[in-house]
Design an enzyme around this catalytic site. Sequence first.
Site, PDB file in Angstrom:
ATOM      1  N   ASP A 189      16.890   2.315  73.020  1.00  0.00           N
ATOM      2  CA  ASP A 189      17.793   3.414  72.661  1.00  0.00           C
ATOM      3  C   ASP A 189      17.072   4.580  71.990  1.00  0.00           C
ATOM      4  OD1 ASP A 189      19.798   1.945  73.750  1.00  0.00           O
ATOM      5  OD2 ASP A 189      20.970   1.698  71.915  1.00  0.00           O
ATOM      6  N   GLU A 204      20.760  -2.247  65.604  1.00  0.00           N
ATOM      7  CA  GLU A 204      21.838  -2.970  66.257  1.00  0.00           C
ATOM      8  C   GLU A 204      22.455  -3.887  65.212  1.00  0.00           C
ATOM      9  OE1 GLU A 204      22.993  -2.415  69.325  1.00  0.00           O
ATOM     10  OE2 GLU A 204      21.461  -0.852  69.512  1.00  0.00           O
ATOM     11  N   HIS A 222      21.696  -0.475  74.597  1.00  0.00           N
ATOM     12  CA  HIS A 222      22.139  -0.907  73.269  1.00  0.00           C
ATOM     13  C   HIS A 222      21.176  -1.926  72.665  1.00  0.00           C
ATOM     14  CE1 HIS A 222      25.954   1.273  73.314  1.00  0.00           C
ATOM     15  NE2 HIS A 222      26.053   0.937  74.572  1.00  0.00           N
ATOM     16  N   ASP A 257      16.709   3.095  65.243  1.00  0.00           N
ATOM     17  CA  ASP A 257      18.053   2.657  65.618  1.00  0.00           C
ATOM     18  C   ASP A 257      18.259   1.228  65.144  1.00  0.00           C
ATOM     19  OD1 ASP A 257      20.594   2.932  67.256  1.00  0.00           O
ATOM     20  OD2 ASP A 257      19.668   1.203  68.251  1.00  0.00           O
TER      21      ASP A 257
END
Length: 237
Positions: free
Chosen positions: A172, A22, A167, A20
């Site tokens: 996540d 950000e 987040h 993931d």
Amino acid sequence: MTFPNPPTNQTPSTEIVFFDLETTVPNRTRQKFVVLEFGAIVVCPRKLVELESYCTLIRPRDLSAVALRSSRCDGITREGVKDAPFFEDVAEKIFGILNGRIWAGHNIRRFDCVRIKEAFEEIGKPAPVPVGMIDSLGVLTEKFGRRAGNMKMATLATYFGLGQQKHRSLDDVRMNLEVLKHCATVLFLVLTVTFKAINSRIKSPRLAEWNLAAKLSHGHNEKQKYLDDGKSDESIV
């Protein structure tokens, strides 16, 4: 800094890497997404257990692209990334984790994969290549449906009582894996119950047919027995 591809005679890895990113959120036309954090876990596909993890904040070249304050309590701020490594400093590590593995994540096909490719292009290095992809957004939309209301990770996590989505990359991806496990369990149970219900409806008339066939077969065998004993048809009619 080199980024070797796996040898062509090497069997591709079946390990799954959930990852993931950000990023910043562009607020102007043509403004790009800037990667601020990368997080990944390597998962055994047979046991779905975590084998390895890696997470790092990433400092963008232009610190002004990062907000001074975050709307989330544990969000990423300018202060948080000012001492973090640049992407080129961690690119080799990220390449090694992703390249030649099955990629998994929520909406990675349309977002995270694109951002990874852009980040490597910006430093003039080849991007990692997956041997397969599992986008949980697409898979769950098709298989799980809108049982939870919508397909956002936060909504799915709340539906299963897994807590709030933070987040942050590593949190996540771990939540993503747990959501998939829970969804798979629900689908397995629903499929099992449905199969049994259908099977019971199909089985009843078939059992009646088999019983009738058995009776007819039994009657025929009794008649044949009388004939074999030298009796005429009329004697048993």
